[in-house]
Design a protein around this motif. Structure first.
Motif, PDB file in Angstrom:
ATOM      1  N   ALA A   1     -52.934 -24.233 -92.032  1.00 50.50           N
ATOM      2  CA  ALA A   1     -52.022 -24.761 -93.040  1.00 50.50           C
ATOM      3  C   ALA A   1     -51.174 -23.631 -93.608  1.00 50.50           C
ATOM      4  O   ALA A   1     -51.610 -22.485 -93.693  1.00 50.50           O
ATOM      5  CB  ALA A   1     -52.819 -25.428 -94.156  1.00 50.50           C
ATOM      6  N   LEU A   2     -49.946 -23.958 -94.007  1.00 53.36           N
ATOM      7  CA  LEU A   2     -49.106 -22.992 -94.699  1.00 53.36           C
ATOM      8  C   LEU A   2     -49.868 -22.480 -95.924  1.00 53.36           C
ATOM      9  O   LEU A   2     -50.454 -23.259 -96.673  1.00 53.36           O
ATOM     10  CB  LEU A   2     -47.802 -23.657 -95.137  1.00 53.36           C
ATOM     11  N   SER A   3     -49.861 -21.163 -96.111  1.00 52.00           N
ATOM     12  CA  SER A   3     -50.610 -20.576 -97.230  1.00 52.00           C
ATOM     13  C   SER A   3     -49.906 -19.318 -97.695  1.00 52.00           C
ATOM     14  O   SER A   3     -48.853 -18.938 -97.165  1.00 52.00           O
ATOM     15  CB  SER A   3     -52.042 -20.234 -96.785  1.00 52.00           C
ATOM     16  N   VAL A   4     -50.496 -18.662 -98.675  1.00 48.35           N
ATOM     17  CA  VAL A   4     -49.895 -17.427 -99.189  1.00 48.35           C
ATOM     18  C   VAL A   4     -49.712 -16.390 -98.088  1.00 48.35           C
ATOM     19  O   VAL A   4     -48.808 -15.556 -98.154  1.00 48.35           O
ATOM     20  CB  VAL A   4     -50.730 -16.831-100.342  1.00 48.35           C
ATOM     21  N   TYR A   5     -50.549 -16.435 -97.056  1.00 46.17           N
ATOM     22  CA  TYR A   5     -50.436 -15.456 -95.976  1.00 46.17           C
ATOM     23  C   TYR A   5     -49.119 -15.591 -95.209  1.00 46.17           C
ATOM     24  O   TYR A   5     -48.663 -14.630 -94.590  1.00 46.17           O
ATOM     25  CB  TYR A   5     -51.621 -15.591 -95.012  1.00 46.17           C
ATOM     26  N   ASP A   6     -48.510 -16.769 -95.259  1.00 50.93           N
ATOM     27  CA  ASP A   6     -47.214 -16.958 -94.602  1.00 50.93           C
ATOM     28  C   ASP A   6     -46.085 -16.296 -95.366  1.00 50.93           C
ATOM     29  O   ASP A   6     -44.971 -16.168 -94.844  1.00 50.93           O
ATOM     30  CB  ASP A   6     -46.923 -18.457 -94.449  1.00 50.93           C
ATOM     31  N   PHE A   7     -46.350 -15.870 -96.599  1.00 51.03           N
ATOM     32  CA  PHE A   7     -45.311 -15.262 -97.431  1.00 51.03           C
ATOM     33  C   PHE A   7     -45.625 -13.812 -97.784  1.00 51.03           C
ATOM     34  O   PHE A   7     -44.966 -13.219 -98.638  1.00 51.03           O
ATOM     35  CB  PHE A   7     -45.133 -16.080 -98.708  1.00 51.03           C
ATOM     36  N   LEU A   8     -46.634 -13.246 -97.139  1.00 44.75           N
ATOM     37  CA  LEU A   8     -47.062 -11.879 -97.421  1.00 44.75           C
ATOM     38  C   LEU A   8     -47.048 -11.039 -96.155  1.00 44.75           C
ATOM     39  O   LEU A   8     -47.262 -11.548 -95.057  1.00 44.75           O
ATOM     40  CB  LEU A   8     -48.482 -11.873 -98.000  1.00 44.75           C
ATOM     41  N   LYS A   9     -46.824  -9.726 -96.332  1.00 42.20           N
ATOM     42  CA  LYS A   9     -46.877  -8.780 -95.212  1.00 42.20           C
ATOM     43  C   LYS A   9     -47.862  -7.667 -95.564  1.00 42.20           C
ATOM     44  O   LYS A   9     -47.775  -7.089 -96.649  1.00 42.20           O
ATOM     45  CB  LYS A   9     -45.509  -8.141 -94.967  1.00 42.20           C
ATOM     46  N   PRO A  10     -48.791  -7.332 -94.665  1.00 48.77           N
ATOM     47  CA  PRO A  10     -49.658  -6.186 -94.924  1.00 48.77           C
ATOM     48  C   PRO A  10     -48.941  -4.877 -94.550  1.00 48.77           C
ATOM     49  O   PRO A  10     -48.530  -4.689 -93.413  1.00 48.77           O
ATOM     50  CB  PRO A  10     -50.852  -6.439 -94.008  1.00 48.77           C
TER      51      PRO A  10
END
Length: 405
Positions: A348-357
């Motif tokens: 599912a779309l989540s915060v990880y889709d809007f973050l870069k490590p």
């Protein structure tokens, strides 16, 4: 898709039938290229052609958003606020933490950095999609949200979309279709260029996302809604049937019913007259799980079988003895989910889709790091990159360590 009771093998073949975007890509390519070349002028022309609206102003300014939002009735506003809070709370719990450690002469770590500007495609009137994308982006720390949505015949947008957009402090543009995707990907005189585009849409919108994906990030290429239901025969068949009927309200939706009791399956099917779905009988709960993992569907509902959740590996989102429509609106996870078996590698779309490590390393002791560095130089030589190796060995001999704090 016909209403069919199939064997497991036939069901897999029917579910995996390729729904190609090729014919849409060819039709959309010219639109994308035209918007890239002519900007607002092309956007206005295609909006007139496809939506029948002659735009005089592309952006919905803050005053218009406020007027529209004021038309949302109290009950709807309260429901939107509740869904907003639920999605916000769920995704806050998913936020990763930065970390830093000292190891073998190095300080190394990761900082999680939000994407700068995100574009959200919202199908006409689908304000829930703005909640399920924009709220998550804000939780992740995205600073700028650009929303495009097709205009109504009078050039306005949905009051509910305006209400959510104000809560998100998002900029909104009355543009839909491939021209909206292209505008966000390349930027126009009115619409800012974004770093990533998310949100569902029809096949033409998905084709446009595919075409611009070499220039900006996208969440994925989504197909029709999918639901796979596995039901224990002790569960009311009417409740199960309603779960299926709900997802079949979406155009071209695909629904699958799995159980191991033929009389029970007959009872469910008797409530699904004139609807298109697939069904199959399996030997028991384990076979049901195995089939779900092979199908890798968007939505899964386990009716009376919550104990199986730890065995589900491939699914966009799982509802346990609860209608999948709860996830569509208020349960917390995003309803932007992987389709066409892409749940094998996406969720599912989540915060990880809007973050870069952003990873970093810093040497604190050449003595401690020297063994690791020599191994790095050796690997570089082995691959034929001699200057890689030299850069390491020379640094060990003559380079300075960073003394900044």
């Amino acid at each position: 898709m016909p209403s069919l009771r199939l064997s497991k093998e036939s069901l897999l073949n029917e579910f995996r039938r390729v729904r190609t975007l090729d014919k849409y890509v060819d039709a959309v390519r010219a639109i994308v290229n035209d918007v890239k070349a002519r900007g607002d002028e092309a956007v206005i022309e295609y909006t007139r052609k496809f939506d029948g609206v002659a735009l005089t102003k592309i952006e919905v300014d803050i005053d218009e958003l406020r007027v529209l939002a004021s038309k949302v009735d109290k009950d709807t506003a309260q429901a939107i606020d509740a869904a907003y809070r639920s999605v916000e709370d769920f995704n806050r719990r998913l936020m990763p933490r930065d970390f830093e450690e000292e190891c073998c002469g190095l300080i190394r770590g990761v900082r999680w950095v939000p994407i700068g500007r995100v574009g959200i495609y919202v199908p006409r009137g689908y304000f829930s999609t703005l909640i399920m994308t924009g709220v998550i982006a804000r939780v992740a720390g995205v600073k700028e949200l650009v929303v495009t949505t097709p205009p109504n015949g009078d050039g306005s947008i949905s009051p509910e979309i305006a209400y959510v957009a104000l809560k998100l402090n998002a900029r909104v543009f009355r543009v839909g279709g491939p021209q909206a995707v292209a505008a966000m990907a390349f930027g126009t005189e009115s619409i800012p260029k974004v770093d990533k585009i998310v949100g569902p849409g029809n096949a033409y919108v998905q084709a446009a996302k595919y075409l611009v994906s070499q220039y900006v990030g996208i969440d994925g290429i989504e197909g029709p809604t999918e639901l796979v239901v596995c039901a224990d025969p002790s569960v009311d068949p009417g409740v199960v049937a309603l779960d299926i009927m709900a997802q079949l309200e979406h155009n071209s939706a695909i629904a699958v019913v799995i159980t191991w009791d033929e009389k029970y399956l007959n009872a469910i099917e008797s409530r699904l007259n004139n609807l298109n779905y697939l069904s199959t009988l399996v030997d028991g709960p384990k076979d049901c799980v195995d089939l779900i993992n092979e199908l890798a569907p968007e939505h899964v509902t386990l009716w009376g079988l919550g104990n199986l959740i730890n065995n589900i590996r491939n699914a966009g989102a799982v509802s346990i003895s609860m209608p999948s429509a709860m996830i569509d609106y208020v349960a917390g996870p995003s309803h932007v989910l992987p389709t066409e078996s892409s749940a094998r590698w996406r969720g599912a779309l989540s915060v990880y889709d809007f973050l870069k490590p952003v990873a970093y390393v810093k040497a604190v002791s050449k003595d401690l790091v020297s063994d690791l560095a020599r191994h790095g130089a050796s690997l570089a030589v082995r691959e034929g990159f001699n200057n890689h190796a030299r850069s390491i060995t020379e640094w060990l001999l003559t380079g300075n360590l960073d003394k900044s704090s």
